[in-house]
Design a protein around this motif. Structure first.
Motif, short mmCIF file in Angstrom:
data_model
loop_
_atom_site.label_atom_id
_atom_site.label_comp_id
_atom_site.label_asym_id
_atom_site.label_seq_id
_atom_site.Cartn_x
_atom_site.Cartn_y
_atom_site.Cartn_z
N LEU A 126 0.64 14.62 2.60
CA LEU A 126 0.71 13.16 2.75
C LEU A 126 0.67 12.77 4.23
O LEU A 126 0.04 11.76 4.58
CB LEU A 126 1.99 12.64 2.10
CG LEU A 126 2.09 12.86 0.58
CD1 LEU A 126 3.41 12.29 0.05
CD2 LEU A 126 0.92 12.24 -0.15
N LEU A 153 -2.83 12.80 5.50
CA LEU A 153 -3.55 11.62 5.02
C LEU A 153 -3.22 10.41 5.89
O LEU A 153 -4.10 9.59 6.19
CB LEU A 153 -3.20 11.33 3.57
CG LEU A 153 -3.79 12.25 2.50
CD1 LEU A 153 -3.27 11.85 1.12
CD2 LEU A 153 -5.31 12.20 2.52
N LEU A 154 -1.96 10.31 6.29
CA LEU A 154 -1.54 9.17 7.11
C LEU A 154 -2.18 9.17 8.49
O LEU A 154 -2.52 8.12 9.02
CB LEU A 154 -0.01 9.18 7.27
CG LEU A 154 0.82 8.58 6.14
CD1 LEU A 154 2.29 8.86 6.37
CD2 LEU A 154 0.58 7.09 6.01
N TRP A 177 -5.03 4.28 -2.99
CA TRP A 177 -3.64 4.58 -3.30
C TRP A 177 -3.52 5.35 -4.61
O TRP A 177 -2.67 6.23 -4.73
CB TRP A 177 -2.84 3.29 -3.34
CG TRP A 177 -1.44 3.44 -3.85
CD1 TRP A 177 -0.88 2.85 -4.93
CD2 TRP A 177 -0.39 4.24 -3.28
NE1 TRP A 177 0.44 3.23 -5.08
CE2 TRP A 177 0.75 4.08 -4.07
CE3 TRP A 177 -0.33 5.08 -2.16
CZ2 TRP A 177 1.95 4.72 -3.80
CZ3 TRP A 177 0.87 5.73 -1.89
CH2 TRP A 177 1.99 5.55 -2.71
N VAL A 212 -3.75 8.97 -3.90
CA VAL A 212 -2.53 9.47 -3.27
C VAL A 212 -1.46 9.71 -4.34
O VAL A 212 -0.77 10.74 -4.34
CB VAL A 212 -2.02 8.48 -2.20
CG1 VAL A 212 -0.70 8.97 -1.61
CG2 VAL A 212 -3.07 8.30 -1.10
N TRP A 246 2.22 2.43 3.49
CA TRP A 246 2.00 3.44 4.52
C TRP A 246 0.55 3.93 4.50
O TRP A 246 0.02 4.33 5.53
CB TRP A 246 2.91 4.65 4.28
CG TRP A 246 4.35 4.45 4.57
CD1 TRP A 246 5.09 3.34 4.29
CD2 TRP A 246 5.26 5.39 5.16
NE1 TRP A 246 6.41 3.54 4.66
CE2 TRP A 246 6.54 4.78 5.19
CE3 TRP A 246 5.13 6.68 5.64
CZ2 TRP A 246 7.66 5.43 5.71
CZ3 TRP A 246 6.25 7.33 6.15
CH2 TRP A 246 7.49 6.71 6.18
N PHE A 247 -0.08 3.90 3.32
CA PHE A 247 -1.40 4.49 3.17
C PHE A 247 -2.51 3.45 3.11
O PHE A 247 -3.70 3.82 3.05
CB PHE A 247 -1.44 5.33 1.88
CG PHE A 247 -0.52 6.52 1.94
CD1 PHE A 247 -0.96 7.74 2.44
CD2 PHE A 247 0.78 6.42 1.49
CE1 PHE A 247 -0.11 8.81 2.51
CE2 PHE A 247 1.64 7.51 1.56
CZ PHE A 247 1.19 8.71 2.07
#
Length: 226
Positions: free
Chosen positions: A173, A176-177, A186, A189, A222-223
């Motif tokens: 994760l 990815l960020l 999303w 994710v 966040w994503f």
């Protein structure tokens, strides 16, 4: 004006607190040791008496966050009213809440934390975390076996395996960020996280769907890319 002399631990805490505040507002890369020294009003030698470098200071900040996590997790482990699954989910929730609380710091530090120049530090911190948290998971897993929630052939190894599974999920994760070219929806994710949930179910031979690592929604923004 007379120079103010503080006890070593008080001064060290002041340096940590000041650095964390500057990292929040300026970013890790844009904050220098001199910025921290000037903000506090101390001599350069005082800083280097406590920390050999800015990288070591970063190490200490992350260690402090982990120790805060441990302080929150130990009462959960000691609560005899909670089942093993409830303890596991309470663990996950406390860690998630700490990440949400420290979102700015985490997002600021991630690129530096996963830079090639920090490989040695990352591995050192991973081992520190493993040594710290795996025994706690061992206790929960043993309780789950006694409650017929889990079925594990080698329970003495499973705390370490559970920790490493969660660690690699966190790395997935995090990357990815910090990847500017990876704009995954999303839903994708969430699917990755669900895969780790399923892996933990299988590792512990728990009922499918028993383990949920954390509440998805607080992390959705966040994503999301602007």
């Amino acid at each position: 004006m007379a120079r103010i002399v503080k006890e070593a631990e008080v001064r060290r805490t002041e340096i940590l607190n000041t650095a964390q505040r500057l990292f929040y507002t300026k970013g890790y890369e844009n904050t220098t040791v001199q910025n921290i020294i000037d903000e506090i009003g101390i001599a350069k030698g005082t800083f280097y008496h406590h920390f050999n470098s800015k990288e070591e200071l970063l190490d200490a900040l992350i260690t402090r966050l982990m120790e805060q996590s441990l302080t929150m997790l130990e009462p959960i482990l000691a609560d005899k009213q909670l089942t093993a699954l409830e303890k596991l989910h309470s663990f996950f929730n406390e860690v998630s809440n700490l990440k949400i609380k420290n979102e700015s710091l985490i997002r600021t530090l991630l690129p530096t934390w996963y830079a090639d120049s920090n490989v040695i530090m990352r591995e050192k911190m991973k081992q520190y975390s493993l040594d710290l948290f795996a025994p706690l998971y061992d206790q929960i897993i043993q309780q789950g076996i006694e409650e017929d929630l889990f079925s594990v052939q080698r329970p003495e190894e499973m705390g370490s395996i559970v920790f490493q599974t969660m660690y690699f999920m966190g790395e997935t994760l995090a990357k990815l960020l910090i990847s500017p070219n990876d704009n995954q929806p999303w839903a994708d994710v969430k699917n990755k996280i669900e895969s780790y949930n399923g892996a933990l179910d299988s590792l512990l031979n728990a009922k499918p769907g028993s383990i949920q690592l954390f509440d998805f929604e607080p992390f959705q923004h966040w994503f999301e890319r602007n």
